[in-house]
Design a protein around this motif. Structure first.
Motif: not given
Length: 116
Positions: A8-19
Motif C-alpha cells: 500500500e505504500r512504496h517509494s519509486i525512482d523513475t525517468m518517466s515524468s508520468n507515473n
C-alpha cells in the motif's frame, strides 16, 4: 521479502515524468497505494536516489528502483527493494524517437538556402 500482500505504500525512482505504476494500478479495483516518486534525469547520482528512498523509510513497505546498485544498497540497509526495468516496447519506442531526432538534426544541418 513481502509476499501474499498488496503493498500500500512504496517509494519509486523513475525517468518517466508520468507515473506508469499509478496508471497501471488505477485499472484494478483496489485501494490506490501511496506512492512517493522521484523523477530523475539521465545523469542522476545513484547516492541521491538511495537517500531519496531512505527519507521515506518507515512510511513505505518497499522501494522500487531502476538501478541495481540502489536496490542492493537499500537491501543492505534492511529495506525491501526491487529492481524495475523498462519493457521491450518502451525501449523500442525510445530508440525510435532517438532515431527520428537524429534524422531531423541531420537533414536540418544539410539544408541549403538559395536567395535570388
Amino acid at each position: 521479502m513481502i509476499s501474499n500482500k498488496i503493498i500500500e505504500r512504496h517509494s519509486i525512482d523513475t525517468m518517466s515524468s508520468n507515473n506508469i505504476s499509478e496508471e497501471a494500478l488505477s485499472q484494478f479495483n483496489i485501494k490506490t497505494p501511496k506512492i512517493y516518486t522521484k523523477v530523475f534525469e539521465s545523469d542522476v547520482d545513484t547516492n541521491e536516489l538511495f537517500h531519496f528512498h531512505l527519507i521515506y523509510e518507515g512510511r513505505t513497505e518497499c522501494a522500487l528502483s531502476c538501478f541495481p546498485s540502489v536496490c542492493e544498497a537499500l537491501r543492505e540497509y534492511g529495506i525491501p527493494a526491487y529492481r524495475m526495468s523498462m519493457s521491450k516496447m518502451e525501449i523500442r519506442q525510445t530508440l525510435r524517437i532517438l532515431s527520428e531526432k537524429v534524422k531531423t538534426s541531420y537533414f536540418k544541418d544539410t539544408q541549403i538556402g538559395v536567395l535570388f
